[in-house]
Design an enzyme around this catalytic site. Structure first.
Site, PDB file in Angstrom:
ATOM      1  N   ASN A  11       0.866  -1.186   0.000  1.00  0.00           N
ATOM      2  CA  ASN A  11       0.000   0.000   0.000  1.00  0.00           C
ATOM      3  C   ASN A  11       0.901   1.234   0.000  1.00  0.00           C
ATOM      4  O   ASN A  11       1.439   1.604   1.036  1.00  0.00           O
ATOM      5  CB  ASN A  11      -0.892  -0.044   1.252  1.00  0.00           C
ATOM      6  CG  ASN A  11      -1.775   1.182   1.367  1.00  0.00           C
ATOM      7  OD1 ASN A  11      -1.877   1.972   0.434  1.00  0.00           O
ATOM      8  ND2 ASN A  11      -2.408   1.347   2.516  1.00  0.00           N
ATOM      9  N   TRP A  12       1.055   1.824  -1.175  1.00  0.00           N
ATOM     10  CA  TRP A  12       1.964   2.984  -1.286  1.00  0.00           C
ATOM     11  C   TRP A  12       1.366   4.224  -0.627  1.00  0.00           C
ATOM     12  O   TRP A  12       2.058   5.218  -0.448  1.00  0.00           O
ATOM     13  CB  TRP A  12       2.269   3.291  -2.754  1.00  0.00           C
ATOM     14  CG  TRP A  12       3.053   2.258  -3.494  1.00  0.00           C
ATOM     15  CD1 TRP A  12       3.389   0.997  -3.067  1.00  0.00           C
ATOM     16  CD2 TRP A  12       3.629   2.391  -4.816  1.00  0.00           C
ATOM     17  NE1 TRP A  12       4.125   0.335  -4.033  1.00  0.00           N
ATOM     18  CE2 TRP A  12       4.281   1.166  -5.114  1.00  0.00           C
ATOM     19  CE3 TRP A  12       3.637   3.408  -5.768  1.00  0.00           C
ATOM     20  CZ2 TRP A  12       4.944   0.950  -6.330  1.00  0.00           C
ATOM     21  CZ3 TRP A  12       4.288   3.190  -6.977  1.00  0.00           C
ATOM     22  CH2 TRP A  12       4.948   1.976  -7.249  1.00  0.00           C
ATOM     23  N   LYS A  13       0.082   4.198  -0.303  1.00  0.00           N
ATOM     24  CA  LYS A  13      -0.623   5.362   0.254  1.00  0.00           C
ATOM     25  C   LYS A  13      -0.368   6.586  -0.624  1.00  0.00           C
ATOM     26  O   LYS A  13      -0.290   6.456  -1.831  1.00  0.00           O
ATOM     27  CB  LYS A  13      -0.194   5.604   1.710  1.00  0.00           C
ATOM     28  CG  LYS A  13      -0.288   4.343   2.570  1.00  0.00           C
ATOM     29  CD  LYS A  13      -0.224   4.632   4.031  1.00  0.00           C
ATOM     30  CE  LYS A  13      -0.159   3.326   4.806  1.00  0.00           C
ATOM     31  NZ  LYS A  13      -0.300   3.486   6.227  1.00  0.00           N
ATOM     32  N   GLU A  99      -7.314   4.309   7.688  1.00  0.00           N
ATOM     33  CA  GLU A  99      -7.145   5.744   7.375  1.00  0.00           C
ATOM     34  C   GLU A  99      -8.369   6.282   6.628  1.00  0.00           C
ATOM     35  O   GLU A  99      -8.759   7.430   6.806  1.00  0.00           O
ATOM     36  CB  GLU A  99      -5.847   5.950   6.572  1.00  0.00           C
ATOM     37  CG  GLU A  99      -4.626   5.746   7.459  1.00  0.00           C
ATOM     38  CD  GLU A  99      -3.379   5.259   6.746  1.00  0.00           C
ATOM     39  OE1 GLU A  99      -3.308   5.349   5.502  1.00  0.00           O
ATOM     40  OE2 GLU A  99      -2.473   4.763   7.451  1.00  0.00           O
ATOM     41  N   GLU A 169      -5.714  -5.370  10.320  1.00  0.00           N
ATOM     42  CA  GLU A 169      -4.704  -4.350  10.581  1.00  0.00           C
ATOM     43  C   GLU A 169      -5.017  -3.619  11.886  1.00  0.00           C
ATOM     44  O   GLU A 169      -5.827  -2.672  11.896  1.00  0.00           O
ATOM     45  CB  GLU A 169      -4.684  -3.317   9.449  1.00  0.00           C
ATOM     46  CG  GLU A 169      -4.369  -3.903   8.090  1.00  0.00           C
ATOM     47  CD  GLU A 169      -3.810  -2.827   7.168  1.00  0.00           C
ATOM     48  OE1 GLU A 169      -2.676  -2.989   6.728  1.00  0.00           O
ATOM     49  OE2 GLU A 169      -4.495  -1.829   6.928  1.00  0.00           O
ATOM     50  N   GLY A 175       1.980   2.004  10.800  1.00  0.00           N
ATOM     51  CA  GLY A 175       2.896   3.139  10.677  1.00  0.00           C
ATOM     52  C   GLY A 175       3.544   3.541  11.990  1.00  0.00           C
ATOM     53  O   GLY A 175       4.135   4.610  12.088  1.00  0.00           O
ATOM     54  N   GLY A 236       2.539  -1.214   4.341  1.00  0.00           N
ATOM     55  CA  GLY A 236       2.574   0.207   4.014  1.00  0.00           C
ATOM     56  C   GLY A 236       4.001   0.688   3.795  1.00  0.00           C
ATOM     57  O   GLY A 236       4.573   0.514   2.717  1.00  0.00           O
ATOM     58  N   GLY A 237       4.591   1.279   4.829  1.00  0.00           N
ATOM     59  CA  GLY A 237       5.908   1.907   4.718  1.00  0.00           C
ATOM     60  C   GLY A 237       6.958   1.045   4.027  1.00  0.00           C
ATOM     61  O   GLY A 237       7.713   1.534   3.170  1.00  0.00           O
TER      62      GLY A 237
HETATM   63  C1  PEP Z   1      -1.060  -0.073   5.907  1.00  0.00           C
HETATM   64  O1  PEP Z   1      -1.131   1.082   5.587  1.00  0.00           O
HETATM   65  O2  PEP Z   1      -1.901  -0.862   5.493  1.00  0.00           O
HETATM   66  C2  PEP Z   1       0.040  -0.488   6.790  1.00  0.00           C
HETATM   67  C3  PEP Z   1      -0.014  -1.669   7.318  1.00  0.00           C
HETATM   68  O3  PEP Z   1       1.053   0.416   6.996  1.00  0.00           O
HETATM   69  P1  PEP Z   1       2.462   0.107   7.706  1.00  0.00           P
HETATM   70  O4  PEP Z   1       2.999  -1.164   7.107  1.00  0.00           O
HETATM   71  O5  PEP Z   1       3.325   1.295   7.368  1.00  0.00           O
HETATM   72  O6  PEP Z   1       2.206  -0.042   9.160  1.00  0.00           O
END
Ligand code: PEP
Length: 253
Positions: A11-13, A99, A169, A175, A236-237
């Site tokens: 997930n590049w957001k 989010e 999640e 994050g 994500g990150g």
């Molecule tokens: C996400 O945004 O779905 C996520 C899990 O982010 P991160 O890996 O940065 O915690």
């Protein structure tokens, strides 16, 4: 080797400009080894068409959107429809990310409509659920996640439900660098699978990929993915660095 489909979705957001996104996708395509794990690149909308072209013909590599609108088309300034996503070859759509639930006030009811729209277009939802720290501390996290899944998915027919991917999640792990322990992840995933079995039967529940998300990285992915009910991750990150993302993909069993 697990029998259930393993999936790692990045997930590049709201990260990467056009050139940076192209570079990241090219690096992933060049270095990803062929495996049975499905890899989904959930990029910002501007990248989808290009990334889809770059991955065409690479097996088990797909694009995904991070959201879509619940209506077909019309005067919804700033929104994107499932048909638009489909027209560039997108396969998956993340729905109900915490989010989106928090910053864009997406309700369970709205998410159920989006799930329907995605499935009707022949796309595949990655349906997110998860609890805040308050809820975990109050020890009501399992009931909370169950309620999210019931509200978002339990109106589906068995045939439609079979196309859904679930991502658990915990919000306190997204994050933050704080990951759920493998035991916490496994406990929740087992509870989700039991809930699915109560509605759709053991066979359907067994076939559902349930991903873990929340600070997954190259160092912790293997132990999380080794849990019997964890079928990969929503990342994500760590999906913004090709090296680390590939290490995570390779940690699936
Ligand atoms: C996400 O945004 O779905 C996520 C899990 O982010 P991160 O890996 O940065 O915690």
């Amino acid at each position: 080797m697990k029998t259930r489909q393993q999936i790692v979705a990045g997930n590049w957001k709201m990260n990467k400009n056009y050139g940076e996104g192209r570079e990241l996708a090219l690096e992933i395509v060049a270095r990803l080894k062929l495996s049975d794990t499905k890899v989904v690149l959930c990029t910002p909308f501007i990248h989808l068409s290009l990334v889809q072209e770059l991955i065409n013909g690479v097996s088990n590599l797909y694009t995904g959107a991070q959201n879509c609108h619940q209506e077909d088309k019309g005067a919804y300034t700033g929104e994107i429809s499932v048909e638009m996503l489909k027209s560039v070859g997108v396969s998956y759509v993340i729905l109900g990310h915490s989010e989106r639930r928090e910053y864009f006030a997406e309700s369970d009811e709205l998410l159920a409509k989006k799930v329907d729209k995605v499935l009707a277009a022949g796309l595949l939802p990655i349906f997110c659920c998860g609890e805040s720290l308050d809820i975990r501390d109050a020890d009501t996290h399992i009931a909370h996640v169950e309620a999210q899944i019931k509200a978002g998915l339990f109106h589906l027919s068995a045939e439609d439900f079979a196309k859904v991917v679930i991502a658990y999640e915990p919000i306190w792990a997204i994050g933050t660098g704080r990951t759920a322990s493998p035991e916490q992840a496994q406990d929740m995933h087992a509870a989700i699978r039991a809930l699915l079995a109560s509605k759709y039967g053991a066979e359907a529940a067994d076939a559902t990929s349930i991903l873990y998300g929340g600070s997954v990285n190259g160092g912790n992915a293997a132990v999380l993915f080794a849990q019997p009910d964890v079928d990969g991750g929503l990342v994500g990150g760590a999906s913004l660095k090709a090296d680390e993302f590939i290490t995570i993909v390779e940690a699936t069993k």
